[in-house]
Design an enzyme around this catalytic site. Structure first.
Site, PDB file in Angstrom:
ATOM      1  CG  MET A 135      -1.915  -1.098   1.286  1.00  0.00           C
ATOM      2  SD  MET A 135      -2.714  -1.485  -0.238  1.00  0.00           S
ATOM      3  CE  MET A 135      -4.087  -0.290  -0.256  1.00  0.00           C
ATOM      4  CG  LEU A 138       6.987   1.122  -5.556  1.00  0.00           C
ATOM      5  CD1 LEU A 138       7.029  -0.158  -6.469  1.00  0.00           C
ATOM      6  CD2 LEU A 138       7.978   0.740  -4.387  1.00  0.00           C
ATOM      7  CG  HIS A 158      -5.406  -1.307  -9.767  1.00  0.00           C
ATOM      8  ND1 HIS A 158      -5.158  -0.391  -8.528  1.00  0.00           N
ATOM      9  CD2 HIS A 158      -6.614  -0.919  -9.937  1.00  0.00           C
ATOM     10  CE1 HIS A 158      -5.877   0.237  -8.434  1.00  0.00           C
ATOM     11  NE2 HIS A 158      -6.876  -0.009  -9.337  1.00  0.00           N
TER      12      HIS A 158
HETATM   13  C1  GRF Z   1      -5.855  -6.846  -3.015  1.00  0.00           C
HETATM   14  O1  GRF Z   1      -7.317  -6.474  -3.338  1.00  0.00           O
HETATM   15  C2  GRF Z   1      -4.920  -6.293  -3.987  1.00  0.00           C
HETATM   16  O2  GRF Z   1      -5.450  -6.238  -5.282  1.00  0.00           O
HETATM   17  C3  GRF Z   1      -4.946  -4.608  -3.430  1.00  0.00           C
HETATM   18  O3  GRF Z   1      -4.968  -5.031  -1.959  1.00  0.00           O
HETATM   19  C4  GRF Z   1      -5.296  -6.075  -1.552  1.00  0.00           C
HETATM   20  C5  GRF Z   1      -4.543  -7.059  -0.780  1.00  0.00           C
HETATM   21  O4  GRF Z   1      -4.867  -7.994  -0.337  1.00  0.00           O
HETATM   22  N1  GRF Z   1      -3.668  -4.329  -3.798  1.00  0.00           N
HETATM   23  P1  GRF Z   1      -3.795  -9.131   0.321  1.00  0.00           P
HETATM   24  O5  GRF Z   1      -2.768  -8.480   1.112  1.00  0.00           O
HETATM   25  O6  GRF Z   1      -3.128  -9.786  -0.755  1.00  0.00           O
HETATM   26  O7  GRF Z   1      -4.744 -10.052   1.043  1.00  0.00           O
END
Ligand code: GRF
Length: 275
Positions: A135, A138, A158
């Site tokens: 999250m 970069l 994404h």
């Molecule tokens: C997923 O929906 C991914 O696409 C987004 O954040 C969520 C992460 O889920 N970037 P996890 O940490 O893999 O359970």
């Protein structure tokens, strides 16, 4: 398993639950993903994904971005930044509308954290860096380490059908907009936010009685299947990035099974959710 697939060395960056990481681990252990996860790095010390990795004997590290926040690090010395920091400021496309001094400060904090990540990855020399629920933005500093002219070595999943709904709330944005279909996108990462060349996408229906939770559940099932498959295509040497006539990079998937895989995935995502 494709005979021509080489075993890719993967580094995975996470921030939270790590369910996408878990899907990669499971696919690799089942022999469907020809990859070895050499390191999982979390931007958050509390991320459950770290436990998931450790449960499978995978090396983990934490690069706590909080350490580089204004509260813990009120000032940044120029000597702790790379010599070409000015160039990174010029090139960056992730922040807009900020006064110059704030932009520089934000970018500097990102670069400090990224220097730490690059330092951990460098000795392992990963073939590919996968963002899985990572999250954090970069900066060009990180991207230039793993991408060059037409070469991309950072992949992201994404939770929306790009270029619609970039940013960190893909499911929420899709649902609250009233879309009839949602989607997910696996793409290479470039210097922008969610702007890199698209590798593959998948869609799911959103029915009138659906809740946000249901929509997320449906999308995540697709994420787990498609992300690992894209990494496997890379391992097989089946991803080619070409420059299209408009100058934009375009990804070609050479695997002849690609249409069949997508057809099956789409059928599953529609069949599981009758009206
Ligand atoms: C997923 O929906 C991914 O696409 C987004 O954040 C969520 C992460 O889920 N970037 P996890 O940490 O893999 O359970």
């Amino acid at each position: 398993m494709e005979a021509r697939a080489k075993r890719l060395k993967l580094a995975v960056l996470i921030s939270g639950g790590g369910s996408n990481l878990q899907a990669m681990i499971d696919q690799a252990e089942a022999g469907r993903l020809h990859a070895q996860i050499v390191l999982v790095v979390s931007s958050n010390p509390e991320a459950y994904g770290l436990t998931r990795a450790q449960n499978h004997g995978i090396k983990t590290a934490v690069v706590d971005y909080g350490k580089y926040g204004r509260k813990n690090l009120p000032t940044i010395t120029r000597s702790s930044l790379p010599d070409h920091f000015g160039d990174l400021v010029e090139r960056q496309r992730i922040y807009s509308g900020l006064p110059a001094h704030r932009l520089e400060d934000r970018l500097a904090r990102l670069v400090l954290a990224e220097q730490e990540i690059v330092g951990l990855l460098e000795p392992l020399n990963p073939d590919l860096v996968c963002l899985a629920g990572f999250m954090r933005l970069l900066s060009p500093f990180f991207i230039e380490h793993y991408c060059g002219e037409g070469t991309y070595r950072v992949m992201n999943i994404h939770p929306a059908l790009l270029p619609a709904f970039p940013g960190s709330h893909g499911y929420e944005d899709t649902f609250s907009y009233g879309c009839r279909f949602g989607g997910i996108t696996v793409h290479f990462v470039d210097e922008g936010e969610d702007t890199g060349p698209i590798i593959a996408q998948a869609v799911y229906p959103i029915w009138p009685e659906d809740t946000l939770d249901l929509v997320k559940k449906r999308g995540l099932e697709l994420e787990y299947a498609l992300y690992s498959q894209c990494i496997q295509w890379m391992a097989q040497g089946d991803l080619l990035v070409e420059k299209a006539e408009d100058g934009r990079p375009r990804v070609l998937i050479l695997d002849p099974d690609y249409p069949r895989f997508m057809e099956q995935l789409t059928q599953q995502s529609f069949a599981r959710n009758p009206i």
